[in-house]
Design an enzyme around this catalytic site. Structure first.
Site, PDB file in Angstrom:
ATOM      1  N   HIS A   1       0.821  -1.220   0.000  1.00  0.00           N
ATOM      2  CA  HIS A   1       0.000   0.000   0.000  1.00  0.00           C
ATOM      3  C   HIS A   1       0.851   1.264   0.000  1.00  0.00           C
ATOM      4  CE1 HIS A   1       0.082  -0.083   4.552  1.00  0.00           C
ATOM      5  NE2 HIS A   1      -0.023   1.216   4.410  1.00  0.00           N
TER       6      HIS A   1
ATOM      7  N   ASP B   1       1.377  -7.723   2.439  1.00  0.00           N
ATOM      8  CA  ASP B   1       1.441  -6.287   2.136  1.00  0.00           C
ATOM      9  C   ASP B   1       2.891  -5.805   1.960  1.00  0.00           C
ATOM     10  OD1 ASP B   1       0.952  -3.597   1.843  1.00  0.00           O
ATOM     11  OD2 ASP B   1      -0.403  -3.441   3.555  1.00  0.00           O
TER      12      ASP B   1
ATOM     13  N   SER C   1       4.077   2.279   8.406  1.00  0.00           N
ATOM     14  CA  SER C   1       3.874   1.256   7.398  1.00  0.00           C
ATOM     15  C   SER C   1       5.146   1.079   6.601  1.00  0.00           C
ATOM     16  CB  SER C   1       2.729   1.642   6.473  1.00  0.00           C
ATOM     17  OG  SER C   1       1.538   1.175   7.017  1.00  0.00           O
TER      18      SER C   1
HETATM   19  N1  ARG Z   1      -4.876   0.481   7.801  1.00  0.00           N
HETATM   20  C1  ARG Z   1      -3.571   0.505   7.241  1.00  0.00           C
HETATM   21  C2  ARG Z   1      -2.920   1.898   7.417  1.00  0.00           C
HETATM   22  O1  ARG Z   1      -3.431   2.880   7.753  1.00  0.00           O
HETATM   23  C3  ARG Z   1      -3.469  -0.031   5.861  1.00  0.00           C
HETATM   24  C4  ARG Z   1      -4.230   0.677   4.779  1.00  0.00           C
HETATM   25  C5  ARG Z   1      -4.081   0.074   3.414  1.00  0.00           C
HETATM   26  N2  ARG Z   1      -4.952  -1.042   3.166  1.00  0.00           N
HETATM   27  C6  ARG Z   1      -6.271  -0.940   2.837  1.00  0.00           C
HETATM   28  N3  ARG Z   1      -6.959  -2.034   2.625  1.00  0.00           N
HETATM   29  N4  ARG Z   1      -6.863   0.203   2.681  1.00  0.00           N
HETATM   30  O2  ARG Z   1      -2.799   2.817   6.786  1.00  0.00           O
HETATM   31  N1  ASP Z   2      -1.380   1.332   8.067  1.00  0.00           N
HETATM   32  C1  ASP Z   2      -0.635   2.399   8.667  1.00  0.00           C
HETATM   33  C2  ASP Z   2       0.302   3.064   7.668  1.00  0.00           C
HETATM   34  O1  ASP Z   2       0.015   3.077   6.484  1.00  0.00           O
HETATM   35  C3  ASP Z   2       0.084   1.951   9.897  1.00  0.00           C
HETATM   36  C4  ASP Z   2      -0.756   2.092  11.127  1.00  0.00           C
HETATM   37  O2  ASP Z   2      -1.532   3.058  11.212  1.00  0.00           O
HETATM   38  O3  ASP Z   2      -0.619   1.259  12.010  1.00  0.00           O
HETATM   39  O4  ASP Z   2       1.267   3.702   8.010  1.00  0.00           O
END
Ligand code: ARG
Ligand code: ASP
Length: 717
Positions: free
Chosen positions: A84, A220, A648
């Site tokens: 991502h 990921d 991330s």
């Molecule tokens: N929650 C994670 C972070 O803030 C991963 C986001 C990417 N993945 C998704 N399915 N949207 O950013």
């Molecule tokens: N998914 C998050 C990121 O993209 C990481 C987190 O918020 O734990 O940085």
């Protein structure tokens, strides 16, 4: 057992069982954390992690594009980060017949690696304390803006006198709410090429449904390479550039992790607010998060309805939907977690302890006597304005017709200014993208779903007169109102708008006064800019000053507590241990997931849970090579490291500093770690490095990349 022994054992086990919150500055690990980290199992010294005199782990860590983290894993500049995080690059190289998002991408050799304009990675060369220089001449009683301009001047002075090496840069950031300032000397590389990415069905397996969730089965990750000039120094993109030879590349361990193993996350966490007073936390739980969630509920419901029914709309809205849903889902977890762990009560208890200690010392009492009360009361004052801000900003950013009109208003304001050409190019690109993925029908329904929030949920004094007037005019019927605005707004006509801004926008701008949608946008902005913004700024300045004193007071009063600064996108270390958790009464989550879990979630043809045939084949044959363990293929694991957005792509390191995983998310119940970390449910989610290597090697057949890496400790199978 004697009572005191029970007590002692109790104290000891609490002391050991409790994981450690915190995102620590690497230069202070030696003084603050080394002992504790070693107690938790770390076999390194703080100097192995951060040193400016010898190679250390920090030399393998990069800020990836300023929004994520990456780590160097080969002597030829290979970098790992999340799928991502690399997504935009993957998307930009994708076309209908070379669909790298759907199918993945693997360069077979260096000539096939793909350059990415605008993408960069930044190394931290060293970090210096410059608080004395930056705060020179700053007096306690100064007004906030006076103080800030003094600081800005000092920073400019400092920049002039800082000696930078060739290719080095520097920036200064405030810490502890402005009590400390550190200078970061950096080295930035602008030629970063895409080397490989799995298909989304692996790299984003489970998509929105699994996002922020455990148990998780997402691979990921994506692979990039840093290129340098022939002198191994940063250079603008050129086909003549060569793979960068790093100061340090991480060694990868194939051993895997078990319960309670030490782990550490090294990266660039973006933003946290861990030192808010109880009133502010109370407002997050009961005012701000619910308001933002509610607006997004409406917008997402409309999008989902159309996306379900129409394949074309699904493609247009997928990325927008994911972006809006990401924070929306996080806020819900935050409210849940703060509620379940009694976040507000924890703050109240903390404040009571603080106050007691403060009052016991006359000197401290004289200096900080009412700071906490003043801060809590400043938050009470900002409450109605903060709520209006959330409603307003959420609304105008989710209705794309509003976004378009506001973009044009900004462009108009830049007319005749020296930076106009730049503004024009930015507006042109942004509008092109907006129009490409816009459905006026969907947007009209989003308008009809969001305006009720603006009209009905707010203090009438905060509603723009033009909004009230139009609402009356269209029979107090949101559908009718929407139909009227969307029926013939020229701002929905992309061809006309793009042509006008390219040649002569004056006729278009004249419509700001007559087009009802534009009138509404201007009216809402005018009320907000004159009625809300000044008040917000004034209160925020008051809060900033008080928050700074309160921070200082906490550090002076609670001398036995170790403080870490809130995240601010600078390099930090978090550490903890591998551990499951109880998401709800009666449920215990384990800390590992395996490939058979991917197969359990598999839904043929589903847009979130499909699994590529090749992966199913490998699973059937149990063809895991040296990456499997006991006939199983590990996929993800969790630990108690304190992380946030920006972490991330961060390396998960073991007790020896070897790479064992890539951080990519947190568990839903624990997303309140941004406000109040709680060891019982805050967990970060990592993809196991063995799954990453398995996908690269066995799935993608890119074994040549594995040969570049240094592996250790395999299970020998
Ligand atoms: N929650 C994670 C972070 O803030 C991963 C986001 C990417 N993945 C998704 N399915 N949207 O950013
Ligand atoms: N998914 C998050 C990121 O993209 C990481 C987190 O918020 O734990 O940085």
């Amino acid at each position: 057992m004697k009572k005191w022994m029970v007590l002692l054992i109790g104290i000891l086990t609490i002391g050991f069982a409790k994981a450690d919150e915190g995102m620590w500055l690497p230069q202070f690990l030696e003084n603050l954390n080394e002992k504790r980290m070693q107690q938790l199992g770390m076999k390194l010294t703080a100097k192995d992690i951060y040193s400016i005199n010898k190679g250390s782990l920090k030399d393998a860590i990069v800020s990836f594009g300023g929004f994520c983290t990456g780590e160097v894993v080969s002597e030829k500049g290979l970098v790992l980060t999340n799928h991502h995080c690399g997504f935009e690059s993957i998307q930009k190289h994708s076309t209908l017949d070379k669909n790298y998002i759907r199918d993945g991408f693997w360069a077979r050799n260096q000539t096939e690696e793909l350059p990415n304009a605008g993408l960069y990675v930044t190394f931290i060369v060293r970090i210096d304390d410059v608080s004395a220089q930056v705060l020179k001449g700053v007096e306690p009683g100064m007004m906030e803006n006076e103080r800030q301009s003094r600081i800005d001047r000092n920073i400019n002075e400092l920049k002039k006198t800082t000696v930078l090496g060739d290719f080095e840069n520097g920036f200064v950031s405030p810490f502890f709410d402005g009590n400390k300032y550190y200078l970061f000397i950096t080295e930035t590389f602008n030629d970063v090429r895409l080397v490989g990415a799995p298909p989304s069905s692996i790299g984003n397996f489970g998509q929105d449904s699994d996002n922020w969730m455990w148990p998780r089965h997402t691979g990921d990750f994506s692979v990039f390479r840093i290129y340098a000039g022939r002198n191994n120094k940063p250079a603008a993109y050129s086909p003549d550039n060569v793979p960068y030879i790093p100061k340090k590349a991480l060694t990868i361990s194939l051993k895997g992790m078990k319960q309670d193993d030490f782990t550490m996350i090294f990266g660039f966490p973006g933003r946290t607010t861990e030192y808010l007073p109880s009133e502010a936390v109370q407002q997050i739980v009961s005012v701000n998060d619910p308001a933002k969630i509610m607006v997004r509920d409406q917008a997402l419901a409309v999008m989902k309805r159309y996306m379900r029914a129409d394949e074309g709309l699904k493609i247009k809205y997928a990325s927008k939907y994911a972006g809006i849903a990401n924070a929306w889902k996080k806020w819900q977890g935050e409210v849940l977690g703060l509620t379940r762990t009694g976040g507000v009560q924890k703050k109240l208890d903390y404040e009571a302890a603080f106050t007691q200690r403060l009052n016991a010392d006359n000197n401290l009492k004289n200096r900080y006597g009412t700071v906490l009360q003043d801060l809590n009361s400043a938050y009470k004052d900002i409450k109605p304005f903060g709520l209006t801000r959330d409603y307003y900003l959420e609304t105008i950013s989710k209705i794309e017709l509003f976004v378009i009109i506001n973009r044009l208003r900004t462009l108009k304001a830049a007319t005749g200014k020296p930076n106009y050409e730049k503004e024009y190019a930015a507006a042109r690109d942004k509008l092109t993208e907006l129009y490409k993925n816009l459905s006026p029908t969907v947007d009209r329904d989003i308008f009809a779903a969001l305006l009720p929030v603006y009209i009905e949920k707010q203090d009438p004094a905060f509603i723009a007169p033009v909004a009230k007037q139009q609402f009356e005019q269209y029979g107090k019927n949101y559908q009718q109102w929407a139909a009227a605005l969307y029926g013939n707004s020229v701002f929905l006509d992309s061809a006309k708008v793009m042509e006008a801004i390219k040649t002569d926008p004056s006729a278009l701008y004249a419509l700001f006064d007559t087009d009802p949608a534009a009138q509404l946008v201007s009216g809402m902005a005018a009320l907000y800019d004159t009625g809300i913004t000044p008040k917000l700024n004034e209160l925020q300045a008051r809060i900033n000053g008080l928050q700074r004193s309160y921070m200082q007071a906490q550090m002076e009063v609670l001398t036995d507590k170790k403080f870490y600064p809130d995240a601010n996108s600078t390099l930090r270390v978090g550490f903890g241990k591998v551990d499951g958790y109880y998401p709800a009464d009666g449920i215990k989550y384990d800390y590992y997931t395996y490939l058979y879990g991917v197969m359990e979630k598999y839904v043929p043809g589903d847009y979130e849970f499909d699994v590529p045939e090749k992966l199913r084949q490998l699973y059937r044959k149990k063809d895991y090579g040296r990456y499997g363990t006991n006939g199983k293929m590990p996929v993800c694991f969790i630990a108690s490291n304190h992380t946030t957005g920006g972490n991330s792509g961060s390396p998960a390191l073991d007790a020896h500093g070897n790479l064992v995983g890539i951080n990519f998310d947190r568990v839903w119940e624990g997303t309140m770690s941004d406000v109040n970390y709680d060891a019982s449910i805050c967990r970060n989610i990592m993809v196991d490095i063995r799954y990453v290597l398995f996908i690269i090697d066995k799935y993608a057949g890119a074994g040549h990349l594995i040969s570049e890496m240094k592996l250790t400790g395999g299970s020998g199978r």
